[in-house]
Design an enzyme around this catalytic site. Structure first.
Site, PDB file in Angstrom:
ATOM      1  N   ASP A  32       0.848  -1.193   0.000  1.00 41.17           N
ATOM      2  CA  ASP A  32       0.000   0.000   0.000  1.00 41.17           C
ATOM      3  C   ASP A  32       0.883   1.243   0.000  1.00 41.17           C
ATOM      4  O   ASP A  32       1.647   1.472   0.938  1.00 41.17           O
ATOM      5  CB  ASP A  32      -0.905  -0.038   1.239  1.00 41.17           C
ATOM      6  CG  ASP A  32      -1.694   1.251   1.430  1.00 41.17           C
ATOM      7  OD1 ASP A  32      -1.859   1.991   0.444  1.00 41.17           O
ATOM      8  OD2 ASP A  32      -2.130   1.502   2.567  1.00 41.17           O
ATOM      9  N   ASP A 109      -4.497 -10.393 -15.824  1.00 36.80           N
ATOM     10  CA  ASP A 109      -5.728 -11.170 -15.882  1.00 36.80           C
ATOM     11  C   ASP A 109      -6.681 -10.561 -16.909  1.00 36.80           C
ATOM     12  O   ASP A 109      -6.810  -9.334 -17.009  1.00 36.80           O
ATOM     13  CB  ASP A 109      -6.422 -11.162 -14.511  1.00 36.80           C
ATOM     14  CG  ASP A 109      -6.364 -12.509 -13.814  1.00 36.80           C
ATOM     15  OD1 ASP A 109      -6.565 -13.525 -14.496  1.00 36.80           O
ATOM     16  OD2 ASP A 109      -6.122 -12.539 -12.600  1.00 36.80           O
ATOM     17  N   ASP A 211      -9.105 -15.875 -17.114  1.00 38.32           N
ATOM     18  CA  ASP A 211      -9.793 -16.351 -15.923  1.00 38.32           C
ATOM     19  C   ASP A 211     -11.041 -17.146 -16.299  1.00 38.32           C
ATOM     20  O   ASP A 211     -11.827 -16.726 -17.153  1.00 38.32           O
ATOM     21  CB  ASP A 211     -10.185 -15.151 -15.058  1.00 38.32           C
ATOM     22  CG  ASP A 211     -10.912 -15.554 -13.797  1.00 38.32           C
ATOM     23  OD1 ASP A 211     -10.242 -16.060 -12.879  1.00 38.32           O
ATOM     24  OD2 ASP A 211     -12.135 -15.365 -13.736  1.00 38.32           O
ATOM     25  N   GLU A 275      -6.910 -20.369 -17.117  1.00 40.96           N
ATOM     26  CA  GLU A 275      -7.289 -20.980 -15.852  1.00 40.96           C
ATOM     27  C   GLU A 275      -8.405 -21.979 -16.151  1.00 40.96           C
ATOM     28  O   GLU A 275      -9.450 -21.607 -16.698  1.00 40.96           O
ATOM     29  CB  GLU A 275      -7.799 -19.933 -14.862  1.00 40.96           C
ATOM     30  CG  GLU A 275      -8.220 -20.566 -13.542  1.00 40.96           C
ATOM     31  CD  GLU A 275      -9.199 -19.728 -12.733  1.00 40.96           C
ATOM     32  OE1 GLU A 275      -9.170 -19.840 -11.488  1.00 40.96           O
ATOM     33  OE2 GLU A 275      -9.986 -18.972 -13.334  1.00 40.96           O
ATOM     34  N   HIS A 337      -4.504 -17.167  -5.072  1.00 37.85           N
ATOM     35  CA  HIS A 337      -5.422 -16.308  -4.333  1.00 37.85           C
ATOM     36  C   HIS A 337      -6.769 -16.967  -4.055  1.00 37.85           C
ATOM     37  O   HIS A 337      -7.569 -16.422  -3.287  1.00 37.85           O
ATOM     38  CB  HIS A 337      -5.647 -15.011  -5.110  1.00 37.85           C
ATOM     39  CG  HIS A 337      -6.344 -15.226  -6.422  1.00 37.85           C
ATOM     40  ND1 HIS A 337      -5.749 -15.880  -7.479  1.00 37.85           N
ATOM     41  CD2 HIS A 337      -7.599 -14.906  -6.841  1.00 37.85           C
ATOM     42  CE1 HIS A 337      -6.592 -15.949  -8.491  1.00 37.85           C
ATOM     43  NE2 HIS A 337      -7.721 -15.369  -8.137  1.00 37.85           N
ATOM     44  N   ASP A 338      -7.044 -18.104  -4.683  1.00 31.73           N
ATOM     45  CA  ASP A 338      -8.328 -18.792  -4.499  1.00 31.73           C
ATOM     46  C   ASP A 338      -8.226 -20.034  -3.621  1.00 31.73           C
ATOM     47  O   ASP A 338      -9.260 -20.568  -3.205  1.00 31.73           O
ATOM     48  CB  ASP A 338      -8.895 -19.217  -5.855  1.00 31.73           C
ATOM     49  CG  ASP A 338      -9.541 -18.071  -6.618  1.00 31.73           C
ATOM     50  OD1 ASP A 338      -9.966 -17.101  -5.969  1.00 31.73           O
ATOM     51  OD2 ASP A 338      -9.618 -18.145  -7.854  1.00 31.73           O
TER      52      ASP A 338
END
Length: 540
Positions: A32, A109, A211, A275, A337-338
């Protein structure tokens, strides 16, 4: 017996992506820069030196596009702009320039199966049955009793149909109701999608991860999916109760993929990876990549949801891709991330560092492309996110049967003694797990035996050894818990050996081989330590 075929040396030399190590960045949780508790593009740019220090070939950026963030960026409201929480297009250009200056390719993505319901295309489509984009999404009349057009179930919730009063029809959404499915059967939609791809290719990106691409086309006749037999597998969601033959995986998908491939080939040296998850994934991965006119690679889920790492799992996965003529090229990941982080799936807390080392050696030894998920180089376990702090709609909807994806998405710990481990001066959008703090980058930089420094060493080994990057893979017949295979051909081939068990296993290095890398201890005295592995070369 499975025959494993070498790839053409000329192809391997000219295709930068073949055998590459690609580092996945989840922008919300990487760094950040402006103190709002959410990672952003300038934060990524500022930390790219860390990524480059790993020796990887490329980065993959999860979505940073304009979005209402109902699914944290996978619900896109504008394919050709950056969401303000992440920055601006100028910030993206600076990131791209910095990555290229560091020798990193940039893959982004692309979500072509659906958009956000806030997208201008959907807003027009839903306005009437006669507008110019009326057929850009999947609309259908109700059954005579008013119920949805088919029995299809969405991944996250219940039925994959939502009623829209303006059109007096249902629209399809394989994911959230706020993620309506595009009608990719429509040639105009395909042209619009290709235009968005051109926008980013012209900007200089080096490739796309597509994706959920097997969800991009449905059965236009809307046939019901058949039920899964009781006891055939876990049923945590309505989605798990049926075979997904008709809401996805339409046979026209490869024709659309060929159009995408032609576009990327016209820009030279670009890369596409699909994916592909679900019960038909093994077949679809090969279908979407076969020949020379479809995608370069497909991203498999074989390891991502496995509860244990076993020789049987690895051998089965190897056997799926023997390198037959016309066969595509696989890509592998252990975490993303999933999926829950693999060191938590595959090891008890006391074994996690050893598991991180062994699995990193194995990943770098596999044939195919390698995807590293941010924090994997630190050996991060799955974070504990209490229910009241969950953000993931899947986790919230299905609690407590699934804990969702938030535990894999918590911020990267950069500095152990800084607020929020150096991710942000403000409270992050997801909490930093206290177990992650001692694993912070600054702590591991100073430790020569850290997972971070081991990762650098193993990535360098893969880049240095052509056999690991592009060579054939040939499994060897050893009893579990041992796993062994050879990489490459002729005098330069390598022997890769892993003890995936929790006790020493009998095995002796054959004469004529020299160990060039080992984790978990030396294989001496005729045995291999638990959770240990090695790579050996034939002695001159």
């Amino acid at each position: 017996m499975t025959q494993y075929q070498p790839i053409a040396a000329a192809a391997a030399a000219t295709e930068w992506w073949r055998g590459a190590v690609i580092y996945q960045i989840y922008p919300r949780s990487f760094a950040d820069s402006n103190g709002d508790g959410i990672g952003d593009l300038p934060g990524i740019t500022a930390r790219l030196d860390h990524v480059a220090s790993l020796g990887v070939d490329a980065i993959w950026l999860s979505p940073f596009f304009t979005s209402p963030m109902k699914d944290f960026g996978y619900d896109i409201a504008d394919y050709c702009d950056v969401d303000p929480i992440f920055g601006t297009l100028t910030d993206f250009d600076r990131l791209l320039d910095r990555a290229h200056a560091l020798g990193l390719k940039v893959i982004i993505d692309q979500v072509y199966s659906h958009t956000s319901d806030r997208h201008a295309w959907f807003q027009e489509s839903r306005s009437s049955r006669g507008n110019a984009k009326a057929d850009w999404y999947v609309w259908a009349d109700p059954k005579p009793d008013g119920s949805p057009p088919s029995n299809w179930q969405s991944v996250f919730h219940g039925p994959s149909w939502t009623w829209d009063g303006r059109r007096g029809q249902y629209y399809l959404h394989n994911f959230l109701p706020s993620q309506p499915d595009l009608n990719i059967h429509n040639p105009d939609v395909q042209e619009a999608i290709l235009d968005t791809a051109r926008f980013w290719l012209d900007r200089g990106v080096d490739g796309f991860r597509l994706d959920a691409i097997n969800f991009s086309m449905h059965d236009p006749s809307l046939r019901d999916n058949p039920p899964v037999a009781p006891g055939a597998g876990p049923r945590r969601r309505p989605f798990d109760y049926q075979h997904h033959y008709y809401n996805q995986s339409h046979p026209d998908i490869p024709t659309f993929l060929a159009r995408i491939r032609r576009l990327l080939d016209s820009h030279g040296g670009r890369f596409t990876v699909a994916e592909v998850g679900g019960e038909q994934a093994d077949r679809e991965m090969k279908l979407f990549t076969e020949g020379f006119d479809r995608l370069n690679s497909a991203y498999g889920f074989n390891f991502l949801y496995a509860d244990a790492l076993s020789p049987e799992l690895v051998r089965h996965t190897i056997d799926l891709w023997p390198g037959a003529p016309g066969e595509g090229w696989p890509s592998w990941a252990f975490s993303n991330h999933d999926a829950p982080r693999h060191v938590s799936r595959w090891a008890a807390p006391a074994e996690r560092k050893a598991c991180a080392a062994l699995s990193m050696l194995l990943l770098m030894a596999l044939r195919g492309n390698v995807f590293l998920y941010q924090g994997e180089e630190l050996g991060l376990p799955q974070a504990d996110v209490p229910f009241e702090l969950l953000q993931d709609p899947e986790a919230i909807a299905n609690w407590p049967n699934t804990h969702g994806r938030d535990g894999a998405r918590t911020p990267i710990p950069w500095a152990a003694d800084a607020p929020h481990a150096g991710f942000s001066p403000a409270r992050p959008w997801l909490p930093v797990d206290p177990e992650h703090v001692p694993l912070a980058v600054d702590r591991q930089e100073e430790d020569p035996d850290s997972t971070l420094n081991l990762t650098r060493r193993l990535v360098a080994l893969r880049r240095r050894e052509e056999a690991l990057r592009c060579g054939i893979i040939r499994p060897l017949d050893l009893a579990a818990p041992l796993l062994a295979f050879e990489r490459g051909d002729g005098p330069d081939r390598l022997l890769c050996l892993f003890n995936l068990g929790r006790a020493p296993a009998d095995w002796r290095l054959p004469e004529g081989w020299t160990v060039i890398e080992a984790v978990g201890g030396e294989a001496t005295g005729g045995s291999v330590p638990p959770l240990a592995g090695l790579i050996a070369r034939r002695s001159a």
